[in-house]
Every structure is written in C-alpha cells, then in structure tokens.
Design a protein around this motif. Structure first.
Motif, PDB file in Angstrom:
ATOM      1  N   LEU A 109       4.492  -4.028  -9.605  1.00 46.97           N
ATOM      2  CA  LEU A 109       3.868  -3.392  -8.916  1.00 46.97           C
ATOM      3  C   LEU A 109       3.509  -1.945  -9.362  1.00 46.97           C
ATOM      4  O   LEU A 109       2.600  -1.427  -9.691  1.00 46.97           O
ATOM      5  N   LYS A 110       4.689  -1.382  -9.841  1.00 43.70           N
ATOM      6  CA  LYS A 110       4.978  -0.091 -10.546  1.00 43.70           C
ATOM      7  C   LYS A 110       4.309  -0.176 -11.909  1.00 43.70           C
ATOM      8  O   LYS A 110       3.451   0.849 -12.254  1.00 43.70           O
ATOM      9  N   THR A 132      -9.541  -1.813  -3.821  1.00 36.56           N
ATOM     10  CA  THR A 132      -8.240  -2.014  -4.900  1.00 36.56           C
ATOM     11  C   THR A 132      -7.143  -2.207  -3.863  1.00 36.56           C
ATOM     12  O   THR A 132      -6.359  -3.173  -4.595  1.00 36.56           O
ATOM     13  N   LEU A 174      -7.578  -2.494 -12.194  1.00 36.55           N
ATOM     14  CA  LEU A 174      -6.124  -3.273 -12.098  1.00 36.55           C
ATOM     15  C   LEU A 174      -6.370  -4.085 -13.404  1.00 36.55           C
ATOM     16  O   LEU A 174      -7.456  -4.678 -13.650  1.00 36.55           O
ATOM     17  N   THR A 207       0.700  -1.391   0.051  1.00 31.62           N
ATOM     18  CA  THR A 207      -0.051  -0.219  -0.058  1.00 31.62           C
ATOM     19  C   THR A 207       0.941   1.329   0.057  1.00 31.62           C
ATOM     20  O   THR A 207       0.690   2.109  -0.766  1.00 31.62           O
ATOM     21  N   LEU A 241      -4.561  -5.862  -4.270  1.00 30.11           N
ATOM     22  CA  LEU A 241      -3.025  -5.841  -4.167  1.00 30.11           C
ATOM     23  C   LEU A 241      -2.202  -6.574  -3.058  1.00 30.11           C
ATOM     24  O   LEU A 241      -1.370  -7.317  -3.190  1.00 30.11           O
ATOM     25  N   ASN A 292       1.870  -2.169 -12.787  1.00 30.28           N
ATOM     26  CA  ASN A 292       0.241  -2.348 -12.615  1.00 30.28           C
ATOM     27  C   ASN A 292      -0.346  -0.945 -12.130  1.00 30.28           C
ATOM     28  O   ASN A 292      -1.305  -0.543 -12.510  1.00 30.28           O
ATOM     29  N   CYS A 293       0.544  -0.334 -11.407  1.00 31.17           N
ATOM     30  CA  CYS A 293       0.212   1.062 -10.897  1.00 31.17           C
ATOM     31  C   CYS A 293      -0.197   2.002 -12.170  1.00 31.17           C
ATOM     32  O   CYS A 293      -1.130   2.717 -12.191  1.00 31.17           O
ATOM     33  N   VAL A 299      -7.297   5.951  -4.009  1.00 27.75           N
ATOM     34  CA  VAL A 299      -7.391   4.434  -4.322  1.00 27.75           C
ATOM     35  C   VAL A 299      -8.587   4.005  -3.482  1.00 27.75           C
ATOM     36  O   VAL A 299      -8.404   4.045  -2.234  1.00 27.75           O
ATOM     37  N   ILE A 346       1.566   6.173  -7.080  1.00 30.59           N
ATOM     38  CA  ILE A 346       0.403   7.213  -7.528  1.00 30.59           C
ATOM     39  C   ILE A 346       1.041   8.664  -7.492  1.00 30.59           C
ATOM     40  O   ILE A 346       0.757   9.426  -8.448  1.00 30.59           O
ATOM     41  N   PHE A 402       2.407   1.470  -3.365  1.00 31.31           N
ATOM     42  CA  PHE A 402       1.311   1.966  -4.507  1.00 31.31           C
ATOM     43  C   PHE A 402       1.106   3.359  -4.417  1.00 31.31           C
ATOM     44  O   PHE A 402       1.076   4.242  -5.414  1.00 31.31           O
ATOM     45  N   ASN A 403       0.693   3.930  -3.192  1.00 34.71           N
ATOM     46  CA  ASN A 403       0.320   5.313  -3.031  1.00 34.71           C
ATOM     47  C   ASN A 403       1.409   6.143  -3.359  1.00 34.71           C
ATOM     48  O   ASN A 403       1.365   7.249  -3.801  1.00 34.71           O
TER      49      ASN A 403
END
Length: 301
Positions: free
Chosen positions: A215-216, A199, A239, A178, A203, A218-219, A195, A185, A181-182
């Motif tokens: 992860l990058k 979602t 996603l 998390t 993840l 898919n972000c 988000v 973003i 991902f944040n």
C-alpha cells in the motif's frame, strides 16, 4: 483504527512489560518489525540496542559467524581482531530474529543452547560469553507445519512462542486502507492535496498480497504519477496497473451515495469479493446497502 489492530497494540504494550521471548506471525508487509520495535521501545530495555537479523537472507555458511561471532584466527580470511556476533551486539537489549523459519536446523540447535544457557560461544572459542538478550522472532511461515516436516525444532518453537502476536493481513482490515492511504499521502507527499473517491474504491477492492508495505509503495507511485500529470489530486488512473486488473474504473466525478453511475461490472466484482454479502459489498464500494439492493434489482444480478 481496526479493532483487531487496536487490541493487538494493547496486547503488545502488555508484552513489552515482561522479559519473555515473543513470536510474531504475519504475512509479508504486515508490519512485524514495526511491532517488534514497538515492544522494544516500550520495554525497560528501550535505551539499549535493538539489533535486527534477517535469518532468511543470511548465506548458510555465514549464519554462525554473523549470529555468534568469532575469535581471532577462527577461520581463513577472518578479521584479525575477531568479531562480535549479533547476540553480543544486542547484549542488554533486544535481538529481532526476522524470518526465523529460514534458520537451518544446525543453527536452530545452537540458538536453543544459547537461550537455555544465556551464553554465546563465538566460533573458534570454547569460552562462553554471558549475554542478557530479549528475543523477538517473526515469521510468515507456519512453524507448526515446519515442525511436523522436521524442518523446525519443536523445542525451539516452544521456547520462542512464550508470548505470541498474530498480525492480520490488510485484506482482513480493509477499513484501515483509506485511513492508511490518506496518512501516507499527508506524511510522504505534501504536494498532494486530495484523493478522488474512485481511487479509494479501487483500493478497497484490491486484495493487497504485499499488505501495508505494498500500500505504501503504491501510494508513492500514485502520487508521482499525479505529479507527472501536473495535478495535486490522485485519480484512479494514477494507481499502478495491477490494481486496475481487479476492477473497472468508475469514470465519474460524482460522490453521490446513490451511486447512479455504478456499473454492473464493478458491482458484480464487489459482490464476488464480499462472497455475496451485500453489506460487505456496500462497504467495499463506499455506498449504502440500499444502493446495492437497488442496483442489484436494476441490473437483474
């Protein structure tokens, strides 16, 4: 923010202060080159060159000329003025040998000689060129097993792994997902403002075989899909498909920790992923352990 990564960063900072060779282990996409660059930038060689070589991607007949260089007329179609190899390019700096396990045995022998003599011999020349290079190597292979199978020299392995780092895969530090991902973003997609919780649940359950790199990617895909919908919030539907195959999307807007709309399928999957550890399953689902116990009883799981 994971404690393993925090400890690893502190270890890397200490490693950077000396001149020994370093061997970094880690699956594809865990950030081996990122750590290698960090070691270089925190060392006394930080103002010199950081040169990267992907040993696994070099054509076999070009490995020697790329690594060690060549002199004028060394072979047909050679550059008229000769060419400096990666070792000379990295002189006084750091040479990062990525995917070192892909280096053929012949090249391994030559590499060991260079490390022992601190001298490189360009193709076509009997005269050595003195070099001062720090080696940071990386691999996603088990080099001890390769050594047993006679595909990697034991003396080279011992020479490279004076200092070692092992980067854990993302699935072993899911608490960072998390956070990462944040961060991605905010850093890469400023047009996204938030988000949805569902979602983040997806993840957390996915296994991430491609680790942080996956992860990058898919972000960025999810942000693009949200933009296509004309939205600034990333939803579970944004996603990529492979993440959806791991679980059932929760069709809920509620963020209530009681998880009244948690489905049996999602709970069972989370329990399986957590090897039936209820506390771990609660973390995967981002709910309280009490909620997990209550739902297990409700669904008669």
């Amino acid at each position: 923010q994971n404690t393993q990564i925090q400890d690893l960063k502190r270890k890397a900072e200490q490693i950077a202060k000396n001149e020994h060779s370093v061997l970094i282990y880690g699956e594809t996409g865990t950030g081996k080159e990122l750590f290698a660059k960090a070691i270089h930038l925190h060392s006394k060689r930080s103002h010199e060159a950081f040169v990267t070589v992907n040993c696994g991607a070099l054509p076999k007949d070009l490995i020697a000329s790329e690594l060690f260089g060549y002199v004028k007329g060394a072979f047909t179609n050679a550059n008229a003025n000769g060419k400096k190899g990666k070792f000379e390019q990295a002189n006084k700096g750091t040479l990062f040998l990525d995917e070192i396990g892909g280096l053929p045995m012949e090249s391994q022998t030559y590499l060991l000689r260079i490390l022992d003599e601190e001298m490189v011999y360009p193709l076509g020349s009997e005269k050595g060129v003195p070099i001062d290079v720090r080696i940071v190597a990386a691999t996603n292979r088990d080099l001890s097993l390769a050594m047993e199978h006679k595909t990697f020299r034991s003396d080279l392995l011992y020479r490279l792994k004076i200092m070692e780092l092992e980067i854990p895969p993302l699935r072993e530090r899911k608490g960072d997902i998390t956070f990462l991902f944040n961060h991605l973003i905010k850093d890469r997609t400023p047009f996204i403002s938030g988000v949805e919780k569902d979602t983040l649940s997806l993840l957390g359950i996915y296994e991430w075989p491609g680790n942080v790199r996956e992860l990058k990617n898919n972000c960025l895909k999810a942000a693009f899909n949200a933009q296509l919908r004309g939205d600034t919030i990333i939803k579970a539907e944004d996603l990529p498909r492979e993440l959806h195959s791991e679980t059932v999307i929760l069709d809920t807007k509620s963020s209530d920790e009681s998880s009244d709309e948690l489905t049996k399928e999602v709970l069972e999957l989370a329990l399986q992923k957590a090897k039936w550890n209820k506390s771990k399953a609660a973390k995967l689902l981002d709910v309280s352990r009490t909620s997990v116990y209550r739902k297990i009883k409700e669904f008669n799981i």
